[in-house]
Design an enzyme around this catalytic site. Structure first.
Site, short mmCIF file in Angstrom:
data_model
loop_
_atom_site.label_atom_id
_atom_site.label_comp_id
_atom_site.label_asym_id
_atom_site.label_seq_id
_atom_site.Cartn_x
_atom_site.Cartn_y
_atom_site.Cartn_z
N LYS A 199 39.00 44.80 27.28
CA LYS A 199 39.49 44.88 28.67
C LYS A 199 40.37 46.11 28.83
O LYS A 199 41.25 46.38 28.00
CB LYS A 199 40.28 43.61 29.02
CG LYS A 199 40.67 43.53 30.51
CD LYS A 199 41.39 42.20 30.84
CE LYS A 199 41.72 42.11 32.32
NZ LYS A 199 42.40 40.85 32.67
N SER A 221 40.52 38.20 36.74
CA SER A 221 40.43 39.63 36.69
C SER A 221 39.57 40.21 35.56
O SER A 221 39.07 41.33 35.68
CB SER A 221 41.84 40.20 36.54
OG SER A 221 42.40 39.84 35.29
N SER A 280 42.54 34.34 34.53
CA SER A 280 41.74 35.57 34.46
C SER A 280 40.78 35.66 33.27
O SER A 280 40.00 36.60 33.20
CB SER A 280 42.65 36.80 34.46
OG SER A 280 43.07 37.08 35.77
#
Lengths: 496, 500
Positions: free
Chosen positions: A79, A154, A178
């Site tokens: 990420k 997210s 998320s």
């Protein structure tokens, strides 16, 4: 079988036995990225050269007889909120576009130390604020099940990458859901470890008291292997727990729920929940009963206040954490033409560099912390946090784990909730309580909703440092459902 | 900048009573910074003692320095404070280029130490200054504003920031309002800062150099009309960089505020800046435009919960505190409080003590440090303790005088030689040939010659005008180029002329 369809555990074993090289495995995934990522847009940065170099290094060390870990040579998508000394770190924001950190996050360093090959950095909602990746400054990622839909957020780039077979594993961060929500809506496994169980050092902060790094994988055992690879005490993070990582891999292999007591959170059902989601959830409850668990209903009345409390605490911390993006030392700088003051350059940069959702939360948080409002907002929210902790404690006196749907609905359409922040925030309704208390929680696939044939996630919550219970129950559900379906759920996803 | 109207001090004190407050920042002398492992050496090249943490880079996290927490607790104990059983750091949020995170990690409503006092002596009277709190925080970077007239950010062409200082542990010590100091307010403020500095030195927690900024005082002053018990509006004066400036700043604020109040005006609650050159204060930022710091508990750090047994261990291990030590030394050395105060102000207490330990008498040690050496320190603008002479060397010079090898004048020359790097006192004596003209025999021969050369003067002395001996002593000194013991010479002259 194509290398990209293999599990991480299989790939690790194949590399270890010399059946296939790390370079071949890495190349297969780079090829897959080249083939499908223009449709999925999971990645913000693909690190072809450094990935192949890392893979060659693993192969060399293997050839030299070095003893390597179970995931050595296995690719991972990272990420883009973790710092990487050899790749840009943007957090999905214009304000950090092109910024190359001078240091590795602890999670990054541990991935490297375990021999995992970092394929690149994945897309996310700007500074991890969102449930769709709609808020990425670099465009949304797409759900491999239906490219018109969101992959969650997210950590949507990370979920999309794994669901699209671009990587067998990926990292995420979970502040309000998320990891679990993107996992649920893409039909994969996503785990939020106990807060403090995985290091935040080098994770660009959204809400410090909530942010938790965790793994994505296509199955429970792979998630546990990745969890184990990067978790554990870190002296660079004061909130890191100085205790051994719970036996997550062992629990994932155990996959047995007989005799366990499982609580169904009463408050997480009813209005706003998609019927197909509730149907799959009910089946999961029945399945657990049939596997020898005792399933009971548990009430956690304070959970209904979790969402408002979260939307005071997280923006408050964010308003402070994001202050440092002021154009003075790194990142974007706007309006520095020699005539403007430092203050004006800060304001112009922040106005241009942050997207609307980030600005909304900075404003919310700044307001909530203001003199005269602090007690009514931030102070009250912290009290709610205590109440939720008590609800969890009371529940865990009766049961070993709590379960709920991970999200009230399946994946929504890209842009659908972009103008309706409240609707967007509801995606995290069931996941937020575990962030407020620091509990462990996992999402595992439990089928497709009848209405839209899209994945539904089952959330399993466990007490602090009870991460192994999440894996144990998750693995049991996964094994039972796969034997019923005859194949992993993702096999039903359309070809890209 | 217009010169403010001032009311003469005595008149101001006749009409108003001052209330004082002092906020002091002390940079701790820990080897590493407050929240990272960077070094804290003063004067290193700009931005060479930095890392992701003290630069506030995205993703970095603070880890509290245990040595800084220990030092703060020691300070709290020495100031008779209670030590919190549980407290937290807090974020103080405001934007400024020299603050890497755009918030400062500080403490807000949960200070590590609170509710203590420090006794200070002014003119032989003890004044108890209450301590509100002692808390721990991180320092900011240092800005250098280039161009523009004021040296402040507004009007500068550009600014440079050195982050070496960012993250250095800083202890803030806040007094309670000090009432009843009356006309001694400036002296009390100075005595408090002096005593605090001595305390920090005794604890060994900071080098407390005001000129380098490792100790900085902000002075709060307000006035209330005589007979009133309601405090007036206070101003906070910053940029007060010496003990003398503290005294001047308090006096100036009293005179300035008194003039405004007497004129029917109101005092604005504001920050003011002290100007060393003029002794005046000018307006800074007023509280109306003051920032809302949006304090909240620092989520990246865990609470501090000092173990009670450990706190008691620290208490037991505190060194002798300066006031106690001064009392002891005063009686050991037989000096007055005033003399002791003078030594304290001159920074002479430690050198004198060490010189005595090296064998000198208290009177001799004090004489050399407070006399010749203080003068030389003043001339060169060097702190006394940093002169290039050791207490052992001073003790040796005193011994050479005592045994008659040197007189005071020669001793001063020896010290000059030592300060100039010419070696040990004995080496300087040998190299420069600085020796009193030998024993009585050698001196006697010189005197005989001087008497023979000055028969008139000799006769006067013989006839009882003893005072005239000075002229002959002078001649002896001249003849020996100053290398004679003038006292002994006088004795011998009188003896030889039958006037003894």
């Amino acid at each position: 079988m194509s290398l990209t369809r293999r599990t991480a555990a299989e790939l690790g074993a194949m590399i270890a036995s010399g059946e296939v090289s790390a370079v071949e495995v890495t190349q297969a995934h780079l090829d897959r990225i080249a083939e499908v990522d223009d449709k999925v847009h999971a990645f913000l940065h693909v690190a072809t050269e450094s990935a192949l170099a890392q893979a060659r290094d693993v192969d060399a060390r293997r050839a030299a007889g070095e003893e390597l870990g179970p995931l050595a040579g296995v690719p991972v998508a990272h990420k883009d909120i973790f710092t990487t000394a050899d790749m840009p770190t943007t957090c999905g924001s214009k304000i950090l576009e092109g910024w190359q950190p001078p240091y590795d996050a602890t999670v990054t360093a541990r991935l490297r130390a375990a021999g995992l090959v970092i394929l690149g950095k994945t897309n996310l909602d700007e500074f991890a604020m969102g449930s769709s990746t709609d808020n990425s400054a670099f465009g949304p990622s797409h759900n491999p099940w239906d490219l018109t839909r969101v992959p969650g957020g997210s950590s949507g780039g990370s979920s999309a990458a794994v669901a699209a077979f671009e990587a067998p594993l990926s990292t995420g961060t979970d502040t309000g859901g998320s990891i679990r929500q993107p996992a649920a809506v893409t039909g994969i496994v996503g785990m939020k470890p106990t807060y403090g169980g995985s290091s935040r050092y080098g994770l660009v902060a959204f809400a410090s008291s909530l942010d938790t790094p965790g793994p994505f994988a296509r199955n429970v055992l792979d998630a546990a292997l990745l969890h184990e690879a990067f978790s554990g005490h870190d002296p660079l993070d004061s909130t890191s727990i100085d205790q051994p990582v719970p036996p997550v891999v062992e629990a994932a292999r155990q996959a047995d729920v007989s005799g366990m007591r499982i609580g169904v959170v009463k408050e997480f059902s009813g209005e706003g929940y998609q019927p197909g989601v509730l149907a799959r959830f009910q089946e999961a409850c029945d399945l657990l009963e049939s596997l020898g668990a005792k399933v009971v209903e548990v009430s956690c009345p304070s959970f209904t206040y979790a969402l408002p409390a979260y939307y005071l605490i997280a923006p408050s911390e964010a308003s402070s954490n994001l202050a440092r993006f002021d154009a003075m030392r790194y990142g974007l700088r706007v309006g520095d033409d020699g005539t403007r003051s430092a203050e004006e350059v800060m304001a112009l940069t922040r106005a241009a560099g942050f997207g609307p959702e980030v600005k909304r939360r900075i404003m919310l948080g700044t307001y909530a912390l203001s003199s005269g409002y602090y007690d009514a907002y931030y102070g009250q929210a912290q009290k709610v946090r205590t109440l939720i902790t008590r609800d969890f404690e009371a529940a865990y006196e009766q049961v070993d784990v709590l379960i709920s749907p991970t999200t009230p609905t399946t994946a929504f359409r890209i842009g659908e909730r972009a103008d309706d922040p409240m609707a967007m925030y509801l995606a995290d309704l069931c996941t937020i309580p575990s962030n407020l208390t620091g509990n462990a929680a996992i999402s595992v696939p439990c089928g497709l909703a009848d209405e839209d044939d899209l994945p539904v996630g089952l959330q399993i919550m466990a007490p602090v440092l009870g991460d192994d219970r999440c894996y144990r129950v998750g693995a049991a559900v996964e094994a039972a459902l796969q034997s019923r379906w005859g194949a992993p759920l993702l096999d039903k996803a359309p070809a890209l | 900048m217009t010169t403010p109207t001032l009311m003469p001090y005595d008149e101001a004190l006749g009409r108003f009573e001052p209330v004082l407050g002092v906020e002091t920042h002390v940079e701790l002398g820990t080897a590493s910074k407050m929240f990272c492992g960077c070094a804290t050496t003063f004067g290193a090249a700009p931005n060479t003692q930095v890392c992701p943490v003290c630069l506030g880079l995205p993703g970095s996290l603070p880890v509290a320095n245990a040595a800084a927490i220990e030092a703060t607790i020691k300070i709290g104990l020495a100031l008779n404070c209670s030590i919190a059983e549980w407290c937290r750091f807090a974020r103080k949020n405001y934007f400024y280029p020299d603050m890497p995170k755009d918030f400062q990690i500080s403490q807000y409503d949960e200070p590590l130490c609170f509710d203590g006092y420090l006794d200070v002596e002014v003119n032989g009277e003890v004044v108890r200054v209450g301590i509100e709190r002692v808390h721990l925080e991180e320092d900011t970077g240092k800005s250098l504003h280039v161009g523009g007239a004021t040296g402040r950010i507004h009007g500068a062409d550009y600014s440079l920031v050195d982050y070496n200082r960012a993250g250095i542990p800083l202890v803030e010590i806040v007094t309670k309002p000090v009432e009843g100091t009356d006309r001694l307010a400036p002296e009390v403020a100075r005595a408090y800062a002096t005593e605090l500095r001595e305390l920090m030195r005794a604890l060994g927690v900071s080098d407390v150099r005001m000129e380098e900024g490792s100790m900085r005082c902000d002075i709060n002053v307000s006035l209330m009309p005589r007979g009133s018990s309601e405090w007036g509006t206070r101003t906070e004066t910053k940029n007060v960089n010496s003990l003398r400036s503290i005294e001047r700043a308090v006096r100036h604020e009293i005179e300035r505020q008194a003039a405004i109040l007497a004129d029917g005006g109101t005092i604005i609650q504001e920050t003011r800046h002290f100007h060393e050159d003029t002794g005046e204060t000018t307006s800074g930022r007023s509280k109306e435009e003051a920032q809302d710091y949006r304090y909240f508990p620092e989520p990246d750090l865990v609470p501090i919960a000092p173990d009670r047994a450990w706190v008691e261990e620290l208490r037991a291990g505190l060194p002798e505190l300066p006031s106690v030590r001064r009392k002891r030394l005063r009686s050991e050395w037989g000096v007055s409080e005033l003399d002791m105060q003078a030594m304290l102000n001159a920074g002479a207490v430690e050198p004198v003590e060490a010189t005595i330990a090296a064998g000198a008498t208290p009177a001799d040690a004090r004489k050399w440090w407070m006399g010749e050496l203080a003068r030389r320190a003043n001339e060169s603008g060097t702190p006394l303790a940093e002169l290039a002479v050791t207490p052992a060397q001073v003790a040796r010079v005193a011994a050479l005088v005592a045994e008659g090898t040197l007189n005071d004048k020669l001793a001063r020359q020896v010290l000059e030689g030592v300060l100039a790097g010419e070696g040990e006192p004995d080496e300087v004596v040998a190299a420069r040939g600085l020796k009193i003209v030998g024993g009585d025999e050698e001196l006697g021969a010189v005197i005989d010659q001087v008497i023979a050369d000055n028969p008139d003067v000799a006769d006067k002395i013989r006839s009882g005008k003893v005072a005239a001996a000075g002229a002959l002593v002078g001649a002896v000194m001249k003849a020996t180029r100053g290398q004679a013991d003038a006292g002994r010479a006088r004795e011998l002259i009188l003896e030889k002329l039958g006037a003894a």
